[in-house]
Design a protein around this motif. Structure first.
Motif, PDB file in Angstrom:
ATOM      1  N   LEU A   1      24.076  69.354  35.452  1.00 38.43           N
ATOM      2  CA  LEU A   1      22.724  69.514  35.375  1.00 38.43           C
ATOM      3  C   LEU A   1      21.885  68.565  35.090  1.00 38.43           C
ATOM      4  O   LEU A   1      21.879  68.156  33.786  1.00 38.43           O
ATOM      5  N   ASP A   2      20.893  68.282  35.702  1.00 41.92           N
ATOM      6  CA  ASP A   2      19.618  67.248  35.186  1.00 41.92           C
ATOM      7  C   ASP A   2      20.022  65.774  34.944  1.00 41.92           C
ATOM      8  O   ASP A   2      19.558  64.972  34.140  1.00 41.92           O
ATOM      9  N   GLN A   3      21.520  65.400  35.477  1.00 42.24           N
ATOM     10  CA  GLN A   3      21.937  64.139  34.837  1.00 42.24           C
ATOM     11  C   GLN A   3      21.716  63.106  36.284  1.00 42.24           C
ATOM     12  O   GLN A   3      21.963  63.802  37.373  1.00 42.24           O
ATOM     13  N   GLU A   4      21.103  62.191  36.136  1.00 42.97           N
ATOM     14  CA  GLU A   4      21.101  61.156  37.366  1.00 42.97           C
ATOM     15  C   GLU A   4      21.816  59.881  37.055  1.00 42.97           C
ATOM     16  O   GLU A   4      21.986  59.412  35.934  1.00 42.97           O
ATOM     17  N   GLY A   5      22.428  59.039  38.008  1.00 40.21           N
ATOM     18  CA  GLY A   5      22.841  57.764  37.937  1.00 40.21           C
ATOM     19  C   GLY A   5      24.186  57.940  37.246  1.00 40.21           C
ATOM     20  O   GLY A   5      24.379  56.665  36.642  1.00 40.21           O
ATOM     21  N   LEU A   6      25.110  59.000  37.150  1.00 36.33           N
ATOM     22  CA  LEU A   6      26.195  58.966  36.533  1.00 36.33           C
ATOM     23  C   LEU A   6      27.485  58.087  37.464  1.00 36.33           C
ATOM     24  O   LEU A   6      27.333  58.463  38.619  1.00 36.33           O
ATOM     25  N   GLU A   7      28.186  57.394  36.595  1.00 37.12           N
ATOM     26  CA  GLU A   7      29.167  56.789  37.386  1.00 37.12           C
ATOM     27  C   GLU A   7      30.548  57.058  36.886  1.00 37.12           C
ATOM     28  O   GLU A   7      30.987  56.679  35.694  1.00 37.12           O
ATOM     29  N   LEU A   8      31.022  57.978  37.599  1.00 42.66           N
ATOM     30  CA  LEU A   8      32.145  58.684  36.811  1.00 42.66           C
ATOM     31  C   LEU A   8      33.578  58.663  37.423  1.00 42.66           C
ATOM     32  O   LEU A   8      34.863  59.207  37.066  1.00 42.66           O
ATOM     33  N   TYR A   9      33.782  57.723  38.707  1.00 44.13           N
ATOM     34  CA  TYR A   9      34.908  57.620  39.571  1.00 44.13           C
ATOM     35  C   TYR A   9      36.054  57.107  38.587  1.00 44.13           C
ATOM     36  O   TYR A   9      35.758  56.345  37.788  1.00 44.13           O
ATOM     37  N   ASP A  10      37.175  57.900  38.573  1.00 39.61           N
ATOM     38  CA  ASP A  10      38.352  57.322  38.034  1.00 39.61           C
ATOM     39  C   ASP A  10      38.472  57.677  36.551  1.00 39.61           C
ATOM     40  O   ASP A  10      39.464  57.241  35.861  1.00 39.61           O
ATOM     41  N   LYS A  11      37.496  58.383  36.056  1.00 39.53           N
ATOM     42  CA  LYS A  11      37.419  58.767  34.644  1.00 39.53           C
ATOM     43  C   LYS A  11      38.213  60.098  34.574  1.00 39.53           C
ATOM     44  O   LYS A  11      38.145  60.784  35.366  1.00 39.53           O
ATOM     45  N   ASN A  12      38.823  60.224  33.523  1.00 36.18           N
ATOM     46  CA  ASN A  12      39.336  61.610  33.219  1.00 36.18           C
ATOM     47  C   ASN A  12      38.361  62.753  32.768  1.00 36.18           C
ATOM     48  O   ASN A  12      37.251  62.039  32.164  1.00 36.18           O
ATOM     49  N   ALA A  13      38.220  63.803  33.281  1.00 38.09           N
ATOM     50  CA  ALA A  13      37.172  64.833  33.118  1.00 38.09           C
ATOM     51  C   ALA A  13      37.728  66.280  33.131  1.00 38.09           C
ATOM     52  O   ALA A  13      38.999  66.433  33.533  1.00 38.09           O
ATOM     53  N   SER A  14      37.152  67.092  32.411  1.00 36.18           N
ATOM     54  CA  SER A  14      37.499  68.480  32.400  1.00 36.18           C
ATOM     55  C   SER A  14      36.252  69.311  32.820  1.00 36.18           C
ATOM     56  O   SER A  14      35.197  69.100  32.415  1.00 36.18           O
ATOM     57  N   ILE A  15      36.821  70.430  33.580  1.00 34.37           N
ATOM     58  CA  ILE A  15      35.653  71.262  34.150  1.00 34.37           C
ATOM     59  C   ILE A  15      36.120  72.716  33.386  1.00 34.37           C
ATOM     60  O   ILE A  15      37.038  73.164  33.293  1.00 34.37           O
ATOM     61  N   GLU A  16      35.199  73.436  32.608  1.00 33.31           N
ATOM     62  CA  GLU A  16      35.249  74.711  31.942  1.00 33.31           C
ATOM     63  C   GLU A  16      34.261  75.658  32.464  1.00 33.31           C
ATOM     64  O   GLU A  16      33.165  75.452  33.082  1.00 33.31           O
ATOM     65  N   PHE A  17      34.987  76.892  33.081  1.00 31.19           N
ATOM     66  CA  PHE A  17      34.344  77.939  33.607  1.00 31.19           C
ATOM     67  C   PHE A  17      33.831  79.005  32.844  1.00 31.19           C
ATOM     68  O   PHE A  17      34.499  79.935  32.175  1.00 31.19           O
ATOM     69  N   GLY A  18      32.573  79.060  32.904  1.00 34.69           N
ATOM     70  CA  GLY A  18      31.872  80.011  31.932  1.00 34.69           C
ATOM     71  C   GLY A  18      31.632  81.358  32.809  1.00 34.69           C
ATOM     72  O   GLY A  18      31.891  82.592  32.165  1.00 34.69           O
ATOM     73  N   TRP A  19      31.067  81.294  33.819  1.00 36.55           N
ATOM     74  CA  TRP A  19      30.324  82.469  34.555  1.00 36.55           C
ATOM     75  C   TRP A  19      30.611  82.212  36.180  1.00 36.55           C
ATOM     76  O   TRP A  19      30.299  81.264  36.690  1.00 36.55           O
ATOM     77  N   TYR A  20      31.123  83.311  36.576  1.00 40.30           N
ATOM     78  CA  TYR A  20      31.012  83.414  38.238  1.00 40.30           C
ATOM     79  C   TYR A  20      29.613  83.565  38.700  1.00 40.30           C
ATOM     80  O   TYR A  20      29.370  84.959  38.227  1.00 40.30           O
ATOM     81  N   LEU A  21      29.236  82.892  39.578  1.00 37.62           N
ATOM     82  CA  LEU A  21      27.959  83.249  40.125  1.00 37.62           C
ATOM     83  C   LEU A  21      27.858  83.829  41.557  1.00 37.62           C
ATOM     84  O   LEU A  21      27.042  84.898  41.781  1.00 37.62           O
TER      85      LEU A  21
END
Length: 295
Positions: free
Chosen positions: A246-266
């Motif tokens: 949210l509200d982030q621009e210009g991120l270059e994230l390809y090939d980086k390790n990442a985690s997604i956490e799930f707080g709420w089902y919408l």
């Protein structure tokens, strides 16, 4: 290792509240002894029933880290293979618990089984303890009145009930992977997403839109998360798990390790009649995700 240890045994997938009860109990009774968590990798069903191997709630690295966060001084990872599965209950006690881990107290859940064909149980472990001079502390893993289990949490996640899963885990359910190239459509419509790859074998929630968080390196952003096949757009595609920071621009994230956490089902995944309708809904999703993650 210290002279004698408090040993906990389990797969510990998810290191959920039930597992935490065992670890807290070990801490209560340790009295200066080291707490050693014995876990197995891969999951025992890979040997017994390869067609029924469950998806994991945590990667092995996360499991070890979480066990240490919740009171384990050391984590012993036992490779679960056919040779280990063939070990008799008596040999498991003598060679592993006593010989390798120097157990003076063993903490287990009441449904614990061990040894070849799961022939050993809590009663036989207590009897072995008398022979080998260790005690057994048996705990019932419950939240309220219901038993907590990894399979129960896994089912909740698969059904998209991530809030209930979060309560039983004591933290949001998480997927760990690498940001891969998708169709880049999000970028074109003003919602660039991180498409998570390398998540095979992990427990993926039901298709739908969620509020949660995206972590890449030291960065931790509130996020709107989508799981599904993007049915609004033409063409066949595999299920994708993607997060918009949210509200982030210009991120270059390809090939980086990442985690997604799930707080709420919408909401469920929907097929919109036009891009305009989709964009109106995406703004609502992001507003809701922002509101929830700011609490």
């Amino acid at each position: 290792m210290s002279e004698t240890n408090v040993v906990l045994i389990g797969v510990f997938d998810g290191v959920h509240k039930g597992h935490q009860q065992l670890l807290n109990r070990a801490k209560e009774i340790a009295d200066g002894r080291a707490i050693v968590a014995l876990t197995f990798d891969p999951h025992p069903t890979t040997v017994f029933a390869p067609e029924k191997v469950p998806t994991s709630l945590t990667t092995l690295a996360d499991r070890v880290e979480l066990l240490k966060i919740h009171n384990a001084d050391q984590v012993a990872v036992m490779k679960f293979n056919e040779k280990f599965a063939a070990m008799s209950p008596e040999d498991f006690v003598a060679n592993v618990l006593v010989g390798q881990l120097h157990a003076s107290t063993v903490v287990v859940g009441k449904n614990f089984t061990y040894g070849h064909k799961a022939a050993g149980n809590v009663e036989s472990l207590i009897a072995e303890g008398r022979t080998h001079n260790f005690t057994v502390d048996v705990q019932e893993l419950k939240a309220d009145t219901e038993v907590i289990s990894s399979s129960r949490i896994r089912k909740l996640v698969i059904e998209g009930k991530v809030e209930e899963a979060r309560t039983l885990l004591s933290r949001p359910h998480r997927l760990d992977g690498v940001v891969v190239h998708g169709e880049k459509r999000g970028r074109e419509i003003g919602y660039p997403t991180a498409n998570l790859g390398n998540i095979e074998g992990q427990t993926i929630p039901a298709d739908g839109v969620y509020a949660g968080w995206l972590t890449v390196g030291i960065n931790f952003w509130p996020a709107a998360i989508s799981i599904g096949t993007n049915p609004t757009f033409a063409g066949e595609r595999a299920r994708q798990v993607e997060a918009y920071a949210l509200d982030q621009e210009g991120l270059e994230l390809y090939d980086k390790n990442a985690s997604i956490e799930f707080g709420w089902y919408l909401r469920p995944t929907l097929k919109f009649d036009s891009l305009e309708e989709l964009l109106v809904q995406m703004k609502k999703d992001c507003d809701k995700a922002r509101e929830l993650t700011e609490k």
